[in-house]
Scaffold this active site. Structure first.
Site, PDB file in Angstrom:
ATOM      1  N   VAL A   1       0.867  -1.170   0.000  1.00  0.00           N
ATOM      2  CA  VAL A   1       0.000   0.000   0.000  1.00  0.00           C
ATOM      3  C   VAL A   1       0.903   1.219   0.000  1.00  0.00           C
ATOM      4  O   VAL A   1       2.078   1.138   0.360  1.00  0.00           O
ATOM      5  CB  VAL A   1      -0.974   0.030   1.209  1.00  0.00           C
ATOM      6  CG1 VAL A   1      -2.034  -1.051   1.081  1.00  0.00           C
ATOM      7  CG2 VAL A   1      -0.236  -0.072   2.522  1.00  0.00           C
ATOM      8  N   SER A   2       0.354   2.358  -0.393  1.00  0.00           N
ATOM      9  CA  SER A   2       1.183   3.541  -0.599  1.00  0.00           C
ATOM     10  C   SER A   2       1.476   4.348   0.661  1.00  0.00           C
ATOM     11  O   SER A   2       2.468   5.055   0.725  1.00  0.00           O
ATOM     12  CB  SER A   2       0.516   4.464  -1.629  1.00  0.00           C
ATOM     13  OG  SER A   2       0.410   3.788  -2.848  1.00  0.00           O
ATOM     14  N   THR A   3       0.604   4.262   1.674  1.00  0.00           N
ATOM     15  CA  THR A   3       0.813   5.076   2.871  1.00  0.00           C
ATOM     16  C   THR A   3       0.664   4.236   4.127  1.00  0.00           C
ATOM     17  O   THR A   3       0.046   3.175   4.113  1.00  0.00           O
ATOM     18  CB  THR A   3      -0.199   6.240   2.953  1.00  0.00           C
ATOM     19  OG1 THR A   3      -1.509   5.694   3.149  1.00  0.00           O
ATOM     20  CG2 THR A   3      -0.177   7.093   1.697  1.00  0.00           C
TER      21      THR A   3
ATOM     22  N   GLN B   1      -2.967   3.311   5.158  1.00  0.00           N
ATOM     23  CA  GLN B   1      -3.713   2.298   4.428  1.00  0.00           C
ATOM     24  C   GLN B   1      -3.467   0.918   5.025  1.00  0.00           C
ATOM     25  O   GLN B   1      -2.438   0.673   5.640  1.00  0.00           O
ATOM     26  CB  GLN B   1      -3.320   2.312   2.947  1.00  0.00           C
ATOM     27  CG  GLN B   1      -3.749   3.579   2.231  1.00  0.00           C
ATOM     28  CD  GLN B   1      -3.233   3.617   0.812  1.00  0.00           C
ATOM     29  OE1 GLN B   1      -2.059   3.385   0.559  1.00  0.00           O
ATOM     30  NE2 GLN B   1      -4.126   3.916  -0.113  1.00  0.00           N
TER      31      GLN B   1
END
Length: 188
Positions: free
Chosen positions: A11-13, A16
């Site tokens: 996931v990007s962050t 998340q």
């Protein structure tokens, strides 16, 4: 030697959750899951690097979606070519791609070609737009920062009384611009 089914989730962050991807990978039956929380735009993804170092011929890598694996079409193609060269199978659950099957290989090749075509068309339109703008006397790129504001920011910086944030608020000069201009000043 045993062949493994590896899972990769990203996931990007930090905010998340990886739960949905991990659940899907477990349901598929992966042996080992590598996961990380970081943007896909970073080339150095430590968990993906560990996975690549560990994989051997006959292994399978399972991902929830192609977007979880590649930063770009080019990156995705390079990774799948690396997997192919090492004799590693790739399975993408969302796109129903399994590079071990002839249909999966064909589908992946077509998707990659279409994605590359889309990138090429966007790049071509951008170049055409820039040429048209230049023909009308406009240039692209970021607007130039006012030289007077830069000088004011430099003076404030040298007083050592203001933080970078305060200097930016007072002058509108961004930190990177300030540092770039500080490097231009000859050292005495």
């Amino acid at each position: 030697m045993r062949n493994y089914i590896f899972g990769y989730a990203r996931v990007s962050t930090e905010q998340q959750s990886l739960d949905r991807q991990i659940d899907l990978l477990k349901k598929y039956g992966v042996d080992i899951i590598y996961s990380e929380k970081m943007t896909g735009t970073k080339k150095n993804r430590p968990e993906l690097s560990k996975l690549i170092d560990r994989m051997t011929q006959g292994d399978t890598i399972v991902i929830e979606s192609l977007s979880r694996l590649g930063r770009s079409t080019k990156d995705l193609i390079e990774l799948t070519e690396l997997f192919q060269s090492k004799g590693v199978n790739l399975v993408s659950l969302k796109e129903s791609i399994d590079t071990n099957s002839s249909t999966g290989k064909l589908l992946f090749t077509l998707m990659s070609a279409l994605a590359q075509f889309e990138r090429d068309v966007i790049a071509e339109r951008t170049r055409e737009g820039l040429r048209a703008a230049r023909a009308r006397g406009r240039s692209g790129g970021r607007p130039k920062t006012n030289p007077d504001a830069i000088q004011k920011a430099l003076k404030l910086y040298h007083t050592k009384q203001y933080s970078l944030k305060e200097i930016e608020e007072l002058t509108g000069v961004k930190k990177d611009t300030l540092y770039r201009n500080l490097k231009k000043i000859p050292k005495s």
